[in-house]
Design a protein around this motif. Structure first.
Motif, PDB file in Angstrom:
ATOM      1  N   PRO A 147       0.497  -1.114   0.184  1.00  0.00           N
ATOM      2  CA  PRO A 147       0.099   0.023   0.049  1.00  0.00           C
ATOM      3  C   PRO A 147       0.593   1.151  -0.007  1.00  0.00           C
ATOM      4  CG  PRO A 147      -0.999  -1.862   1.482  1.00  0.00           C
ATOM      5  CD  PRO A 147       0.395  -2.111   1.164  1.00  0.00           C
ATOM      6  N   LYS A 148       2.014   1.367   0.791  1.00  0.00           N
ATOM      7  CA  LYS A 148       2.746   2.380   0.799  1.00  0.00           C
ATOM      8  C   LYS A 148       3.290   2.498  -0.480  1.00  0.00           C
ATOM      9  CE  LYS A 148       6.776   4.352   3.233  1.00  0.00           C
ATOM     10  NZ  LYS A 148       7.680   4.325   4.405  1.00  0.00           N
ATOM     11  N   ARG A 149       4.281   1.567  -1.014  1.00  0.00           N
ATOM     12  CA  ARG A 149       4.960   1.841  -2.491  1.00  0.00           C
ATOM     13  C   ARG A 149       3.699   2.079  -3.343  1.00  0.00           C
ATOM     14  NH1 ARG A 149      10.003  -0.063  -2.343  1.00  0.00           N
ATOM     15  NH2 ARG A 149      10.210  -0.417  -4.463  1.00  0.00           N
ATOM     16  N   SER A 150       2.722   1.621  -3.696  1.00  0.00           N
ATOM     17  CA  SER A 150       1.776   1.928  -4.484  1.00  0.00           C
ATOM     18  C   SER A 150       1.376   3.471  -4.417  1.00  0.00           C
ATOM     19  CB  SER A 150       0.495   0.931  -4.363  1.00  0.00           C
ATOM     20  OG  SER A 150      -0.554   1.375  -5.299  1.00  0.00           O
ATOM     21  N   LEU A 151       0.983   3.870  -3.077  1.00  0.00           N
ATOM     22  CA  LEU A 151       0.665   5.166  -2.984  1.00  0.00           C
ATOM     23  C   LEU A 151       1.631   6.130  -3.187  1.00  0.00           C
ATOM     24  CD1 LEU A 151      -1.307   7.334  -2.104  1.00  0.00           C
ATOM     25  CD2 LEU A 151      -0.890   6.926   0.197  1.00  0.00           C
ATOM     26  N   VAL A 152       3.074   5.890  -2.994  1.00  0.00           N
ATOM     27  CA  VAL A 152       4.103   6.723  -3.334  1.00  0.00           C
ATOM     28  C   VAL A 152       4.361   6.897  -4.743  1.00  0.00           C
ATOM     29  CG1 VAL A 152       6.671   6.717  -3.419  1.00  0.00           C
ATOM     30  CG2 VAL A 152       5.559   6.194  -1.198  1.00  0.00           C
ATOM     31  N   ILE A 241      -6.242   6.577  -5.913  1.00  0.00           N
ATOM     32  CA  ILE A 241      -6.113   7.287  -4.684  1.00  0.00           C
ATOM     33  C   ILE A 241      -7.365   7.696  -3.907  1.00  0.00           C
ATOM     34  CG2 ILE A 241      -5.035   9.095  -3.435  1.00  0.00           C
ATOM     35  CD1 ILE A 241      -2.751   9.010  -5.493  1.00  0.00           C
ATOM     36  N   ILE A 242      -8.290   8.390  -4.507  1.00  0.00           N
ATOM     37  CA  ILE A 242      -9.436   8.819  -3.747  1.00  0.00           C
ATOM     38  C   ILE A 242     -10.259   7.757  -3.609  1.00  0.00           C
ATOM     39  CG2 ILE A 242     -11.155  10.613  -3.895  1.00  0.00           C
ATOM     40  CD1 ILE A 242      -8.419  11.682  -3.686  1.00  0.00           C
ATOM     41  N   ASN A 243     -10.470   6.812  -4.521  1.00  0.00           N
ATOM     42  CA  ASN A 243     -11.163   5.589  -4.486  1.00  0.00           C
ATOM     43  C   ASN A 243     -10.850   4.753  -3.172  1.00  0.00           C
ATOM     44  OD1 ASN A 243     -13.336   3.412  -4.932  1.00  0.00           O
ATOM     45  ND2 ASN A 243     -11.586   2.462  -6.059  1.00  0.00           N
ATOM     46  N   ASP A 244      -9.535   4.616  -2.890  1.00  0.00           N
ATOM     47  CA  ASP A 244      -9.018   3.928  -1.901  1.00  0.00           C
ATOM     48  C   ASP A 244      -9.270   4.526  -0.351  1.00  0.00           C
ATOM     49  OD1 ASP A 244      -8.265   1.815  -3.587  1.00  0.00           O
ATOM     50  OD2 ASP A 244      -5.883   2.494  -3.212  1.00  0.00           O
ATOM     51  N   LEU A 245      -9.233   5.780  -0.482  1.00  0.00           N
ATOM     52  CA  LEU A 245      -9.481   6.552   0.658  1.00  0.00           C
ATOM     53  C   LEU A 245     -11.026   6.397   0.991  1.00  0.00           C
ATOM     54  CD1 LEU A 245      -7.410   9.786   0.177  1.00  0.00           C
ATOM     55  CD2 LEU A 245      -6.970   8.008   1.785  1.00  0.00           C
ATOM     56  N   SER A 246     -11.800   6.617  -0.055  1.00  0.00           N
ATOM     57  CA  SER A 246     -13.404   6.666   0.095  1.00  0.00           C
ATOM     58  C   SER A 246     -13.896   5.352   0.742  1.00  0.00           C
ATOM     59  CB  SER A 246     -13.951   7.140  -1.318  1.00  0.00           C
ATOM     60  OG  SER A 246     -13.614   8.239  -1.741  1.00  0.00           O
ATOM     61  N   LYS A 247     -13.008   4.136   0.453  1.00  0.00           N
ATOM     62  CA  LYS A 247     -13.668   2.804   0.779  1.00  0.00           C
ATOM     63  C   LYS A 247     -13.462   2.571   2.113  1.00  0.00           C
ATOM     64  CE  LYS A 247     -11.449   0.592  -2.330  1.00  0.00           C
ATOM     65  NZ  LYS A 247     -10.920  -0.487  -3.274  1.00  0.00           N
ATOM     66  N   HIS A 248     -12.473   3.433   2.631  1.00  0.00           N
ATOM     67  CA  HIS A 248     -11.792   3.217   4.150  1.00  0.00           C
ATOM     68  C   HIS A 248     -12.885   3.821   5.205  1.00  0.00           C
ATOM     69  CE1 HIS A 248      -9.258   2.342   7.696  1.00  0.00           C
ATOM     70  NE2 HIS A 248      -8.545   1.407   6.713  1.00  0.00           N
ATOM     71  N   GLU A 249     -13.036   2.989   6.219  1.00  0.00           N
ATOM     72  CA  GLU A 249     -14.190   3.396   7.338  1.00  0.00           C
ATOM     73  C   GLU A 249     -13.480   4.757   8.104  1.00  0.00           C
ATOM     74  OE1 GLU A 249     -12.862   0.320  10.793  1.00  0.00           O
ATOM     75  OE2 GLU A 249     -14.952   0.238   9.814  1.00  0.00           O
ATOM     76  N   VAL A 257      -4.428  13.365   0.850  1.00  0.00           N
ATOM     77  CA  VAL A 257      -4.300  12.600  -0.185  1.00  0.00           C
ATOM     78  C   VAL A 257      -2.962  11.618   0.148  1.00  0.00           C
ATOM     79  CG1 VAL A 257      -5.296  13.987  -1.817  1.00  0.00           C
ATOM     80  CG2 VAL A 257      -2.910  14.311  -1.667  1.00  0.00           C
ATOM     81  N   ASN A 258      -1.912  11.947   1.007  1.00  0.00           N
ATOM     82  CA  ASN A 258      -1.018  11.097   1.271  1.00  0.00           C
ATOM     83  C   ASN A 258      -1.191   9.926   2.306  1.00  0.00           C
ATOM     84  OD1 ASN A 258      -1.019  13.236   2.958  1.00  0.00           O
ATOM     85  ND2 ASN A 258       1.057  12.768   3.449  1.00  0.00           N
ATOM     86  N   ALA A 266      -3.589   4.596  10.248  1.00  0.00           N
ATOM     87  CA  ALA A 266      -3.280   5.627   9.026  1.00  0.00           C
ATOM     88  C   ALA A 266      -1.910   6.052   9.355  1.00  0.00           C
ATOM     89  CB  ALA A 266      -4.217   6.999   9.463  1.00  0.00           C
ATOM     90  N   TYR A 267      -1.075   6.059   8.179  1.00  0.00           N
ATOM     91  CA  TYR A 267       0.041   6.490   7.837  1.00  0.00           C
ATOM     92  C   TYR A 267       0.100   7.478   6.794  1.00  0.00           C
ATOM     93  CZ  TYR A 267       1.287   2.411  10.563  1.00  0.00           C
ATOM     94  OH  TYR A 267       1.413   1.592  11.789  1.00  0.00           O
ATOM     95  N   TYR A 268       1.260   8.381   6.692  1.00  0.00           N
ATOM     96  CA  TYR A 268       1.324   9.345   5.777  1.00  0.00           C
ATOM     97  C   TYR A 268       2.836   9.252   4.893  1.00  0.00           C
ATOM     98  CZ  TYR A 268      -2.086  11.354   8.657  1.00  0.00           C
ATOM     99  OH  TYR A 268      -3.466  11.614   9.441  1.00  0.00           O
ATOM    100  N   ILE A 269       2.540   9.502   3.449  1.00  0.00           N
ATOM    101  CA  ILE A 269       3.690   9.481   2.787  1.00  0.00           C
ATOM    102  C   ILE A 269       4.475  11.016   3.056  1.00  0.00           C
ATOM    103  CG2 ILE A 269       4.729   9.511   0.404  1.00  0.00           C
ATOM    104  CD1 ILE A 269       3.237   6.878   1.350  1.00  0.00           C
ATOM    105  N   HIS A 270       5.655  10.667   3.528  1.00  0.00           N
ATOM    106  CA  HIS A 270       6.622  11.715   3.712  1.00  0.00           C
ATOM    107  C   HIS A 270       7.128  12.171   2.470  1.00  0.00           C
ATOM    108  CE1 HIS A 270       9.719  14.255   5.801  1.00  0.00           C
ATOM    109  NE2 HIS A 270       8.805  14.217   6.776  1.00  0.00           N
ATOM    110  N   TYR A 271       7.849  13.346   2.524  1.00  0.00           N
ATOM    111  CA  TYR A 271       8.352  13.772   1.199  1.00  0.00           C
ATOM    112  C   TYR A 271       9.810  13.150   1.080  1.00  0.00           C
ATOM    113  CZ  TYR A 271      12.189  16.378   3.709  1.00  0.00           C
ATOM    114  OH  TYR A 271      13.330  16.713   4.558  1.00  0.00           O
TER     115      TYR A 271
END
Length: 317
Positions: A147-152, A241-249, A257-258, A266-271
């Motif tokens: 999930p992390k690598r995909s979002l990056v 990206i937005i679809n994956d977020l919308s599906k999560h409770e 978006v990150n 929840a985790y966040y993609i850092h620069y």
């Protein structure tokens, strides 16, 4: 006297509030520096010009070493030093005083010139990060191992197409007026109709993104991009990206978006995650193919790549 007052008002009306606010911060740093060396008057009215030059030179060095900054960085880039010194010099000129960086002949003092050039030479590599070819972004888009690598990967692709600043799609350590994007800032359309079902977002014809606040006083600017027939598409990647977020409770319209979730946390993609992926891609390709190593790339390489792609396509950036 009325004419003088009018000219002052006209001058102030030509300067944006953000510029005035920034300059006041630079002057505060200047005043703090002066107090640290025994001076109370920020305009140095009782100091000869040679003394002013010496003080502004010492101030430039202190800014470069971040002695009066608000971050934990040990050294600041040439641009920051140059801008700060320039703002303080403008402060003097606005009060009809001689620019403290000028010598008796009216030219910039050699001391100041050498200090600024030294900082510019030191961070030359960082300030000119290399552009990557489209092939590199296609390789990045294929990484979906987690999930992390995909979002990056998706964020990099979308940042490329929308020429985005890092603070708009990643978590950074710097305070910025530019706002990170949230899910509610996206609108997807199919056959010119607004799509309501998030499952259909990846199949949209185009996406519109509203950027809440950007540099140069730009607010609520909406940018639209249509789908691409290439191997990677910004509409499809943003849709996923937005679809994956919308599906999560635990996600809602205010979710950044990150954001990604692992075991409901929840985790966040850092620069730094974006930078690491770019360097990983460059290392895998090798200097024999690209002509440079991973030391010459960073998160700004994405915007550089977009600009280069537009130039090669003969499009106006």
């Amino acid at each position: 006297m009325a004419a003088v007052t009018t000219s002052i008002n006209d001058f102030q009306s030509g300067v944006t509030p953000s510029t005035l606010e920034q300059q006041s911060q630079y002057v505060l740093r200047w005043s703090e520096f002066l107090r640290s060396v025994g001076f109370e008057d920020p305009l140095l009215n009782s100091t000869f010009q040679q003394g002013r030059v010496s003080l502004i030179a010492a101030f430039a060095s202190s800014i470069g070493r971040n002695l009066f900054g608000t971050t934990t960085q040990k050294k600041l880039l040439h641009g920051t030093v140059h801008t700060t010194v320039g703002a303080v010099c403008s402060f003097f000129r606005e009060h009809s005083l001689t620019d403290p960086s000028k010598d008796q002949s009216g030219n910039r003092a050699i001391t100041i010139t050498c200090i600024l050039k030294g900082y510019k030479d030191k961070d030359l590599e960082n300030s000119h990060q290399k552009a990557l070819p489209l092939l590199a972004f296609e390789q990045i888009a294929e990484d979906t191992l987690s999930p992390k690598r995909s979002l990056v990967s998706r964020l990099i692709v979308d940042a490329f197409f929308f020429t985005m600043r890092s603070c708009e799609y990643t978590k950074t350590t710097r305070q910025s007026k530019t706002k990170r994007l949230r899910a509610r800032k996206f609108r997807f359309y199919k056959n010119n109709q607004h799509i309501q079902n998030h499952h259909d977002f990846p199949n949209a014809d185009f996406v519109s993104i509203t950027f809440q606040a950007q540099k140069k006083e730009m607010k609520n600017v909406t940018v639209t991009h249509e789908k691409s027939t290439n191997r990677f598409c910004p509409v499809k990647t943003w849709g996923r990206i937005i679809n994956d977020l919308s599906k999560h409770e635990k996600a809602n319209e205010s979710t950044f978006v990150n954001t990604y979730f692992v075991r409901n946390k929840a985790y966040y993609i850092h620069y730094a995650d974006i930078t690491a992926k770019l360097k990983e891609t460059v290392t895998a390709s090798g200097p024999s193919l690209l002509g440079f190593t991973d030391k010459r790339v960073g998160i700004h390489s994405i915007r550089t790549s977009t600009a280069m792609a537009m130039v090669l396509a003969r499009k106006d950036p």
